[in-house]
Scaffold this motif. Structure first.
Motif: not given
Length: 344
Positions: A56-60, A76-78, A85-88
């Motif tokens: 799970v990736v959230v912007p903030d 994970v917070r972007y 996150c960019d790699m994900l």
């Protein structure tokens, strides 16, 4: 009760996309609320049950009163881990987009999302979805994205194998996106779903306390200050609004989530149809965050779209203005005048 929402083709395509993907990202919109976090955690739990590497990736940042939910520590917070996150986004096989209808809603993650080679699934309950995806599940009449995630997992046949780590965030998201089931929650399907979630032995009363009885002392003082000092009541329009400046937020040690629910309180005034909140961004000058709540058939989403560069649902919407607070107040007054006939 039939709660299936996917066509036969959609069901097959979604199942196939998940089956053939190993690395899956689950993402939601900027400033995640209970529905965004709940649907993301619920979907990730289902994917892990299927043996997938789901992140799970959230912007903030999301509010502290949501940090108790199962597996929230894995989010994970972007804004904190941009390189990771960019790699994900680059290596993901599949991205599941939850609770947003346009790529701009993920803010600084937009370039990574748009540039990712991964396939996409969109699951959302906002109007006019505009996110390119292989499968789009859009149901604006749904109470929440969490409701949609439940119905999809149900239709995929996995609900009997789900436990509390799925049921708790799904219930929480449905609860928060309906104001504790006080609006947009009259359809019988919603209460069928609640009944099924309760079979997983979740404590719905504790979930309520964790969200609504979990504020700081400063937040309680802020609430009293806003209602006593800042609330402007306009009985001729059956409406009210309040402002919250950057300086006032500092005074009460404001943290993300402290404004959550404040816009609902004026609705306790007898006969009130529309409540509007204007809050200055804590960092960017001349940026005003707008929240709107209404009752019955008054369309606060139309007000948000026409005056506040926003949108949302019939009774719960949001937007933003790039101006000073005095100018924002003028815009609110213009909105009241423009919708006077419906308000009166």
């Amino acid at each position: 009760m039939n709660i299936e929402i996917l066509s036969t083709d959609q069901l097959a395509q979604m199942d196939q996309l998940i089956t053939h993907a190993q690395t899956i990202l689950v993402i939601c919109h900027k400033s995640p609320d209970g529905d965004a976090i709940g649907s993301s955690l619920g979907m990730a739990e289902y994917l892990r049950w299927r043996g997938k590497d789901a992140t799970v990736v959230v912007p903030d940042q999301y509010p502290d009163f949501l940090a108790w939910m199962p597996n929230s520590e894995k989010i994970v917070r972007y804004d904190k881990h941009r390189d990771k996150c960019d790699m994900l986004f680059k290596i993901a096989d599949l991205i599941i987009c939850l609770d947003f209808n346009a790529t701009s809603r993920v803010d600084e993650m937009e370039a990574a999302l748009v540039g990712s080679p991964a396939r996409r699934i969109l699951i959302d309950h906002h109007l006019n979805p505009d996110v390119p995806a292989d499968v789009v599940v859009s149901l604006p009449e749904a109470s929440s994205t969490c409701e949609l995630v439940f119905r999809i997992v149900w239709q995929l046949g996995a609900f009997p194998d789900m436990g509390k780590p799925f049921a708790v965030p799904i219930y929480c998201g449905m609860m928060t996106d309906t104001g504790g089931f006080t609006y947009n929650s009259t359809r019988p399907e919603i209460f069928f779903i609640i009944g099924e979630l309760l079979t997983k032995r979740i404590d719905k009363d504790k979930i309520y306390r964790n969200v609504y009885h979990n504020y700081s002392y400063d937040r309680i003082r802020l609430m009293g200050y806003v209602m006593y000092e800042k609330l402007v009541y306009l009985p001729e329009y059956h409406a009210a609004y309040y402002t919250l400046t950057r300086e006032e937020q500092r005074r009460f040690n404001f943290v993300k989530g402290d404004a959550e629910g404040l816009v609902n309180i004026p609705q306790q005034i007898k006969g009130l149809k529309l409540s509007i909140s204007l809050r200055e961004d804590t960092e960017k000058p001349n940026l005003i965050w707008v929240s709107l709540r209404s009752v019955d058939q008054f369309p606060c989403n139309e007000v948000a779209s026409r005056f506040f560069n926003g949108g949302g649902h019939l009774n719960a919407s949001g937007g933003r203005l790039t101006c000073s607070m005095p100018e924002a107040i003028e815009t609110v007054q213009q909105a009241f005048e423009a919708f006077a006939a419906q308000l009166k």
